[in-house]
Write an enzyme that holds these catalytic residues in place. Structure first.
Site, PDB file in Angstrom:
ATOM      1  N   TYR A   1       9.129   4.090  13.743  1.00 22.47           N
ATOM      2  CA  TYR A   1       8.109   5.112  14.210  1.00 22.47           C
ATOM      3  C   TYR A   1       7.052   4.536  15.095  1.00 22.47           C
ATOM      4  CZ  TYR A   1       5.174   9.345  14.728  1.00 22.47           C
ATOM      5  OH  TYR A   1       4.622  10.188  15.203  1.00 22.47           O
TER       6      TYR A   1
ATOM      7  N   SER B   1       0.682   8.146  18.943  1.00 22.96           N
ATOM      8  CA  SER B   1       0.430   8.598  17.734  1.00 22.96           C
ATOM      9  C   SER B   1      -0.622   7.451  17.396  1.00 22.96           C
ATOM     10  CB  SER B   1       1.521   8.305  16.614  1.00 22.96           C
ATOM     11  OG  SER B   1       1.279   8.197  15.458  1.00 22.96           O
TER      12      SER B   1
END
Length: 609
Positions: A492, A479
């Site tokens: 995350y 990401s």
């Protein structure tokens, strides 16, 4: 068969008791003074597929392919004259001309399929012969299709060489020298006595280990490691006469009418050290009904990639039998030549980036395994993949955070479909909230899926790729959060940063095995991850409000997952290491390298509620 063809007779039948073709029916066909050993598998009422081996092989080179085809076709293999259990012509000189080898093929075809044409498949010298069979007039009506691997037509090659020698350009001269270097062994086989002595002596002894080390064929004691057979010394010594009886004569005076009278499928192993892809540049003019395939493999692909080859043969034969045009790789996908027929496994494939990636590989003609915890969603992805263009697609339900389940999945896929060529570790979940509000349970959940799911995939499927020795590619979805700190995504972002570093480490470790590793780093992409993200530190009502707000934001941004899927295929094709996707991801990546303080300052900003 024409009147001048050699008469043939069929001998007694028996069952092969042991070895690579155990359980096959075996018979002998007499033709032109030799006895050909023929093995058959499958139902004789089904379409017949004849597999023709090359040099210095015997019919057992096809055993793994034959077993995979036998449940759908009547599969026939035979030892060429002088090879395996077939007898040799006397004298050897002049006994291996393409004309006599054509007689042998017709005798076998008449014996195993007297009332219907057969589908021909050739590898190496089996392919060289196959081109003769598929282009001479006397075989018309006896062949339904021809699949060729690692063996050009000598007539086509002769014209190809003559064109480059008489009308040279820098590119053509380079091609000429390139193929000349690859063909070094052809010159050696024309020397008298020495090749036979080598094959009957040290070369035959060293050959199995050499194949295993260089070509990565299964070694003795491993599944599929029952090849080469004990006939190798005589197979090699006698087989050199195929070169002596045909090569110089055909290259000097090639036939100018060598047009294929059947549909042709060309499978070219990209790592073939003996045959350049350039020798097939003009093949379309010789084979009007041509389907091209590229396979990431070396020369002995029937031993190292039987899963892929059998899938392509089955698809091609079925289309010809059905009377439909052979489905060529889709022109709409620029990656069709690269990924056509490869086995691709995608986790998190029920929706979003995973589903789009499965569809993109399917459009490129890859075989797809869609994996997700959502069994129905994975099944829908597999079904749509088949409609889009995947020759085959399957679905599997698994929790990627379960290491034992991932090992079972890897073994099942390998046993059923073969070793995965491209692995896309895409499954992931989201957790949003400040570090102090994120519980150990939430940390465990996000790390189990986002990090351990990737680790489990790389360990299980990556090991199979490495053991196979034919290369491959691993894609890990990270990401932009991997290099862009934020106060609201500590769990995350940590998991994705770990995935990014894991990918870099694996890339270094696996490079020597021909396995590429890419980390894909999307930014804000319009997927359903926001609908399942946990927002911690707030009550349920506020969590739902934030979830709705995030979903609306992602929808307004409206960056489609299909663009991420395209970036994934491009990353594999180009073997890219780190690929930021979306403008904000690329911007954050640049800042992380050249202005990290700016990113840290942005990370301190508190998002508006």
């Amino acid at each position: 068969m024409e009147a001048n063809a050699v008469a043939a007779s069929t001998g007694a039948q028996g069952t092969v008791a042991a070895g690579a073709l155990a359980g096959a029916t075996e018979r002998w066909v007499s033709t032109g003074g030799v006895q050909l050993c023929v093995a058959e598998l499958g139902d004789r009422e089904r379409p017949t597929v004849v597999l023709v081996h090359g040099f210095p092989d015997s019919k057992e080179v096809w055993s793994e392919v034959a077993k995979r085809l036998a449940d759908r076709f009547h599969v026939v293999l035979y030892d060429l004259r002088g090879c395996g259990r077939s007898s040799a012509p006397k004298p050897l000189r002049g006994g291996y001309t393409l004309e006599k080898l054509t007689d042998d093929f017709l005798a076998v075809a008449d014996a195993v399929s007297p009332d219907a044409p057969v589908h021909l498949v050739g590898h190496d010298w089996g392919s060289v012969q196959g081109w003769e069979f598929a282009t001479v007039g006397r075989t018309e009506g006896r062949i339904a299709s021809f699949t060729t691997m690692s063996g050009p037509c000598l007539d086509h090659l002769g014209i190809w060489l003559h064109k480059r020698a008489t009308r040279p350009t820098p590119r053509r001269v380079g091609q000429l020298f390139g193929q000349g270097i690859k063909s070094w062994y052809v010159y050696a086989f024309h020397t008298p006595v020495v090749p036979e002595a080598l094959w009957r002596g040290p070369l035959a002894k060293a050959w199995p280990a050499l194949l295993s080390r260089v070509e990565k064929t299964p070694a003795r004691g491993e599944p599929g490691g029952d090849y080469p057979t004990s006939s190798l010394p005589t197979d090699g010594a006698r087989g050199v006469w195929m070169y002596r009886d045909n090569v110089r004569a055909r290259l000097r005076r090639p036939r100018t009418d060598a047009y294929a009278h059947v549909p042709v499928q060309l499978i070219h192993p990209t790592g073939d050290v003996f045959v350049s892809e350039q020798v097939f540049d003009d093949l379309d003019q010789w084979a009007p009904q041509l389907t091209r395939r590229s396979l990431v493999a070396k020369h002995w692909a029937p031993r190292t990639r039987p899963d892929q080859i059998s899938a392509w043969i089955a698809e091609f034969v079925t289309t010809v039998e059905d009377g439909t045009p052979a489905r060529k790789p889709r022109a709409t996908s620029q990656y069709a030549e690269r990924f056509g027929g490869q086995l691709v496994l995608v986790t998190g494939a029920a929706s979003g980036i995973g589903r789009a990636t499965a569809f993109a590989f399917a459009e490129a003609g890859a075989r797809v395994v869609a994996v997700d915890r959502d069994a129905e969603g994975a099944a829908r992805t597999a079904e749509m993949s088949r409609l889009i263009g995947a020759p085959e697609a399957w679905s599997e339900q698994v929790d990627v955070s379960d290491g034992l389940a991932m090992e079972k999945l890897a073994n099942k896929v390998a046993d059923t479909h073969g070793v995965v060529d491209v692995l896309v570790n895409n499954a992931g979940i989201g957790v949003s909230g400040a570090f102090m509000d994120t519980s150990p349970e939430h940390w465990q959940q996000v790390l189990d899926v986002n990090l351990w799911g990737v680790i489990h995939g790389c360990r299980t499927f990556g090991k199979q790729m490495a053991d196979r020795g034919q290369g491959g590619h691993i894609v890990n979805t990270a990401s932009a959060a991997a290099f862009q700190p934020t106060r609201m995504l500590p769990a995350y972002a940590t998991s994705k940063a770990a995935v990014l570093m894991l990918s870099e480490c694996l890339r270094a470790e696996l490079a020597g095995k021909g396995i590429g590793v890419s980390a894909i780093c999307p930014g804000i992409v319009n997927t359903n991850i926001t609908t399942t993200t946990r927002f911690v530190g707030v009550d349920r009502e506020e969590e739902q409000r934030r979830r709705t707000r995030s979903t609306r934001l992602y929808g307004k941004r409206n960056y489609p997952p299909e663009k991420v899927a395209d970036a994934i295929l491009r990353a594999v094709a180009r073997n890219q290491a780190v690929v930021p996707v979306t403008p904000e991801a690329r911007g954050a990546h640049l800042l992380s390298r050249f202005a990290p303080k700016a990113l840290r300052a942005l990370a301190r900003l508190e998002p508006k509620g």
